[in-house]
Design an enzyme around this catalytic site. Structure first.
Site, PDB file in Angstrom:
ATOM      1  CG  ASP A 117      67.549  57.288  69.096  1.00  0.00           C
ATOM      2  OD1 ASP A 117      68.457  56.718  69.743  1.00  0.00           O
ATOM      3  OD2 ASP A 117      66.404  57.496  69.563  1.00  0.00           O
ATOM      4  CG  ASP A 168      58.856  63.299  72.390  1.00  0.00           C
ATOM      5  OD1 ASP A 168      59.409  62.737  73.359  1.00  0.00           O
ATOM      6  OD2 ASP A 168      58.029  62.751  71.651  1.00  0.00           O
TER       7      ASP A 168
END
Ligand code: SAM
Length: 289
Positions: free
Chosen positions: A160, A163
């Site tokens: 998780d 970017d």
């Protein structure tokens, strides 16, 4: 009127595209050792967490991401006891993982402790007490180093990450995926957020190529989070057993009912449908193969 203007597509990548939110109240801002963190209130999405000018999660649409990142691999696996979360400092993935009765241990490896502290204090609804669960173990470390050095093994690895910019970049590397593979038990599954295909096609192609060099079965499934702007978000899937991606709807339904979990985005039908990709996304793999 004050506005938050996201920099993901208007900064260095210069795609000339931007989403912005009216800010009704700035709740907290801090420069941590690793990144700039901001929590602010908005009329449409409630509280928002932004890191380095990029939306990470919002109170109103986080469920569509955290539920699909967690329940798809855990229900497919069917008996997940040990889960590794890389990143995820807001606690949303951890919350959903710990809703599964089969889970005995959830290790969360977050490079920036400030994200956890800020999220617990100013976005408590995201973790909803998960950080205080006796099954949760929080490690402050670079996830890339952790999977290389740790001897621990897990049934599920969930990446998780931010970017692939700054500290997040290492979490999209071949070395990282190779070491994640070493952390997985037989029958294990890795899932990772792999960007918005419409605006970040290269991210998806890279994930496909790198995961494909390491795992026998690689695919993507989709979810939609309005503030991960640009349409579908692609979640990467990797395992060494293709059968894990083809669990029958009957088995998915039975397993899901046994958890007793109530969800707002995940359902067994959505689980199956999420792997059906529109041609414009599937063709990104043809180009990458
Ligand atoms: N759901 C969000 C998304 O899809 O963009 C990500 C949310 S979570 C806040 C992303 C977390 O990854 C951040 O807290 C960040 O500090 C963490 N992170 C970035 N690079 C990392 C690394 N190399 N190791 C561990 N955590 C990392």
């Amino acid at each position: 009127m004050t506005w938050f203007e996201e920099t993901l597509y208007s900064g260095s990548s210069n795609q000339g595209f931007q989403q912005r939110f009216e800010i009704t109240r700035i709740v907290h801002e801090v420069r941590s050792q690793h990144q700039n963190l901001a929590v602010f209130e908005t009329p449409s999405f409630g509280r928002v967490l932004a890191i380095n000018g990029i939306v990470q999660t919002t109170e109103k649409d986080e469920f569509a991401y955290h539920e699909m990142m967690v329940h798809v691999p855990l229900i497919a696996n069917g008996r997940a006891q040990r889960v590794l979360i890389i990143g995820g400092g807001d606690g949303g993935v951890l919350r959903e993982v710990l809703r599964h009765p089969s889970v005995e241990a959830a290790h969360l490896v977050e490079i920036d402790r400030s994200v956890i502290d800020v999220s617990r204090q100013f976005l408590p609804m995201l973790s909803d007490g998960a950080f205080d669960d006796s099954r949760a173990e929080v490690v402050t470390a670079d996830g890339c180093e952790y999977v290389k050095d740790s001897g621990e093994t897990f049934d599920i690895v969930i990446v998780d990450s931010t970017d692939p910019i700054g500290p997040g970049e290492a979490l999209f590397s071949q070395e990282f995926y190779e070491n994640c593979h070493q952390r997985l038990r037989p029958g294990g599954i890795l899932v990772a957020q792999c960007g918005v295909p419409f605006l970040q096609p290269g991210e998806l192609s890279n994930c496909y190529q790198r995961l494909g060099r390491e795992f026998d079965d690689v695919a993507f499934y989709l979810t939609v989070i309005p503030t991960y702007v640009g349409g579908f978000l692609a979640l990467g899937w990797a395992s060494d057993d293709p059968a894990l991606r083809h669990i029958s709807i009957e088995d998915l339904t039975r397993r899901w009912a046994e958890t007793g979990i109530k969800a707002r985005y995940y359902s067994p039908a959505m689980h199956r449908a999420a792997f059906d990709l529109p041609p414009f996304i599937a063709e990104l793999f043809d180009n990458a193969s």
